[in-house]
Design an enzyme around this catalytic site. Structure first.
Site, PDB file in Angstrom:
ATOM      1  N   ARG A  11      44.220 -36.962  -9.973  1.00 23.30           N
ATOM      2  CA  ARG A  11      43.318 -36.420  -8.940  1.00 23.30           C
ATOM      3  C   ARG A  11      44.066 -35.943  -7.700  1.00 23.30           C
ATOM      4  O   ARG A  11      43.476 -35.348  -6.801  1.00 23.30           O
ATOM      5  CB  ARG A  11      42.236 -37.444  -8.570  1.00 23.30           C
ATOM      6  N   ASP A  45      38.297 -13.197  -6.722  1.00 23.91           N
ATOM      7  CA  ASP A  45      38.105 -13.763  -8.053  1.00 23.91           C
ATOM      8  C   ASP A  45      38.643 -12.708  -9.023  1.00 23.91           C
ATOM      9  O   ASP A  45      38.023 -11.671  -9.247  1.00 23.91           O
ATOM     10  CB  ASP A  45      36.611 -14.038  -8.270  1.00 23.91           C
ATOM     11  N   TYR A  52      29.681 -13.219  -9.267  1.00 20.01           N
ATOM     12  CA  TYR A  52      29.406 -14.035 -10.453  1.00 20.01           C
ATOM     13  C   TYR A  52      28.210 -14.957 -10.117  1.00 20.01           C
ATOM     14  O   TYR A  52      28.123 -15.479  -9.002  1.00 20.01           O
ATOM     15  CB  TYR A  52      30.651 -14.847 -10.791  1.00 20.01           C
ATOM     16  N   LYS A  96      38.164 -18.198 -19.154  1.00 17.86           N
ATOM     17  CA  LYS A  96      37.987 -16.871 -19.727  1.00 17.86           C
ATOM     18  C   LYS A  96      39.318 -16.376 -20.313  1.00 17.86           C
ATOM     19  O   LYS A  96      39.826 -16.985 -21.215  1.00 17.86           O
ATOM     20  CB  LYS A  96      37.427 -15.933 -18.651  1.00 17.86           C
TER      21      LYS A  96
HETATM   22  C1  LIG Z   1      33.005 -17.766 -15.602  1.00 18.74           C
HETATM   23  C2  LIG Z   1      33.307 -17.233 -14.264  1.00 18.74           C
HETATM   24  C3  LIG Z   1      33.381 -18.079 -13.152  1.00 18.74           C
HETATM   25  C4  LIG Z   1      33.102 -19.570 -13.231  1.00 18.74           C
HETATM   26  O1  LIG Z   1      34.051 -20.221 -14.004  1.00 18.74           O
HETATM   27  P1  LIG Z   1      33.764 -21.608 -14.803  1.00 18.74           P
HETATM   28  O2  LIG Z   1      35.077 -21.872 -15.435  1.00 18.74           O
HETATM   29  O3  LIG Z   1      32.645 -21.347 -15.753  1.00 18.74           O
HETATM   30  O4  LIG Z   1      33.384 -22.614 -13.772  1.00 18.74           O
HETATM   31  C5  LIG Z   1      33.708 -17.529 -11.928  1.00 18.74           C
HETATM   32  N1  LIG Z   1      33.922 -16.205 -11.798  1.00 18.74           N
HETATM   33  C6  LIG Z   1      33.837 -15.357 -12.845  1.00 18.74           C
HETATM   34  C7  LIG Z   1      34.092 -13.905 -12.630  1.00 18.74           C
HETATM   35  C8  LIG Z   1      33.537 -15.839 -14.116  1.00 18.74           C
HETATM   36  O5  LIG Z   1      33.450 -14.992 -15.134  1.00 18.74           O
END
Ligand SMILES: *Cc1c(COP(=O)(O)O)cnc(C)c1O
Length: 401
Positions: free
Chosen positions: A51, A175, A105, A200
């Protein structure tokens, strides 16, 4: 922020950067360190604990991602949302203002409109670099964008946003999940921090949930304090799986780029399709911006059916592309945003956001392109046999196997 002095290519760094050298055996892969208790006191005086975000397997991901994004350091989290929420709460407090891109998102949109509002953090939204600039206030401490965005793949001028942040003393955050570090490196364009949902493309096999923040050493040190308080870490086994996925990131993303480009052109020429949203198409409203700041246009696209009532039938007829949420894995996935990610909006809100009922989003996988084209052609035009060039392409692909 000075980029890590690693002049090797991206594919090389995907494989080698950050690997924990196994002195005991000379093994080629980082070992998995499962301990939650580490010797203390020790010569470095560092208290190692999962952690605290400083175990060997967490550091492997941090070093690899810092190298790939050209940042000084990174932290790996238990999800993309853990990365996003921890960064926002480490930088913003009551009375602060932050500017967000309008098409966020879904999870980030809820976090911003619920949790941030609850603790008295002011927020505004804008779609372009100009609109983001107009939304700035004297107390703006952070600017947050996604480019390309979901599900219309809109792109924002990152160099302009980075300049805006620098001029006004606000941290610029992106992001970068859709682009991946293979296609786009925002830190080189002046951004302060890069976030990924590693669930992803970074992991790429739809079997790990994780997140990453890459930034300067100072910002990561501050972030690690908040992260330790919030506790959203990733365990050693998941780190190991993510490290394994990352080794083929460059290879996969190049194929995602190629396949998405081919499918985008195919769909654009298809009589059942009204419109294709893919930044690599010259007709996309942000094609020039994307071409300037991206090395590849990514594996995500969306398209609008001429007959909006046809989405359900289309999804039912696809045999290869699977109707599912999430994205960025090796397998092709399709979803209808009006029925899934954007279903809680009113029809009027969806119309304003440009999300029609006939919009289909595709996470284009790395299957043989001939199989993918055939799958979409069959599903889009039921009853019609495949076009000759496609049959040829498919048998050619099959012969090669
Ligand atoms: C899936 C996604 C997130 C969130 O991610 P998690 O791993 O599901 O918490 C944030 N931004 C984008 C662009 C995403 O596709």
């Amino acid at each position: 922020m000075s980029a890590a002095p690693d002049n090797r290519g991206l594919a090389t760094r995907c494989i080698h950067a950050g690997t924990y050298l196994d002195a005991a055996t000379g093994g080629a892969c980082s070992p998995i360190f499962t301990s939650t208790a580490y010797g203390f006191p020790n010569p470095t005086n560092e208290n190692i604990y999962p952690r605290y975000f400083n175990t060997p397997n967490q550091r492997v991901i941090a070093r690899k991602m810092a190298s790939l994004e050209g940042g000084e350091d990174a932290l790996v989290f238990g999800s993309g949302m853990a990365a996003i929420s921890t960064l926002l709460f480490s930088r913003l407090g009551p009375g602060d203002h932050a500017v967000f891109q309008a098409d966020l998102y879904g999870g980030t949109h809820l976090l911003v409109t619920r949790a941030l509002a609850h603790v008295g953090i002011e927020t505004s939204f804008g779609r372009t670099a100009t609109e983001l600039a107009e939304a700035m206030r004297p107390n703006t401490r952070l600017i947050y964008v996604e480019s390309p965005s979901n599900p219309l793949l809109r792109c924002v001028d990152l160099a302009a946003v980075a300049d805006l942040g620098r001029d006004r003393g606000a941290l610029t955050v992106i992001d970068n999940t859709f682009a991946t570090p293979i296609n786009q490196n925002p830190i080189a364009l002046g951004f302060g921090a890069v976030i990924h949902s590693a669930s992803k493309y970074l992991n790429g096999h739809s079997d790990v949930c994780a997140g990453v923040v890459v930034s300067s050493g100072n910002l990561i040190r501050e972030l690690a304090e908040t992260a330790t308080d919030h506790g959203g870490m990733l365990d050693a086994h998941a780190c190991h799986q993510l490290e394994r996925g990352l080794k083929t990131l460059a290879l996969r993303v190049r194929q995602h780029n190629e396949n998405a480009g081919r499918l985008a052109h195919f769909l654009q020429a298809h009589p059942a399709v009204a419109r294709v949203n893919y930044p690599g198409l010259p007709g996309h409203p942000d094609h020039a911006i994307a071409a300037r700041q991206m090395r590849g246009f990514g594996g995500m696209l969306s398209f609008e059916l001429r007959d909006p009532s046809g989405t359900e039938g289309l999804l039912g007829r696809l045999r290869l592309a699977m109707p599912a949420l999430s994205l960025g894995g090796v397998e092709s996935l399709v979803c209808v945003p009006a029925r899934t990610s954007h279903r809680l909006m009113t029809p009027a809100e969806r119309a304003r956001a440009g999300i029609s009922d006939g919009l289909v989003r595709v996470s284009v996988g790395v299957e043989d392109i001939g199989d993918l084209l055939e799958d979409f052609d069959r599903a889009l035009a039921p009853g019609r046999s495949f076009t000759a060039p496609m049959r040829e392409l498919r048998s050619h692909e099959l012969r090669r196997r």
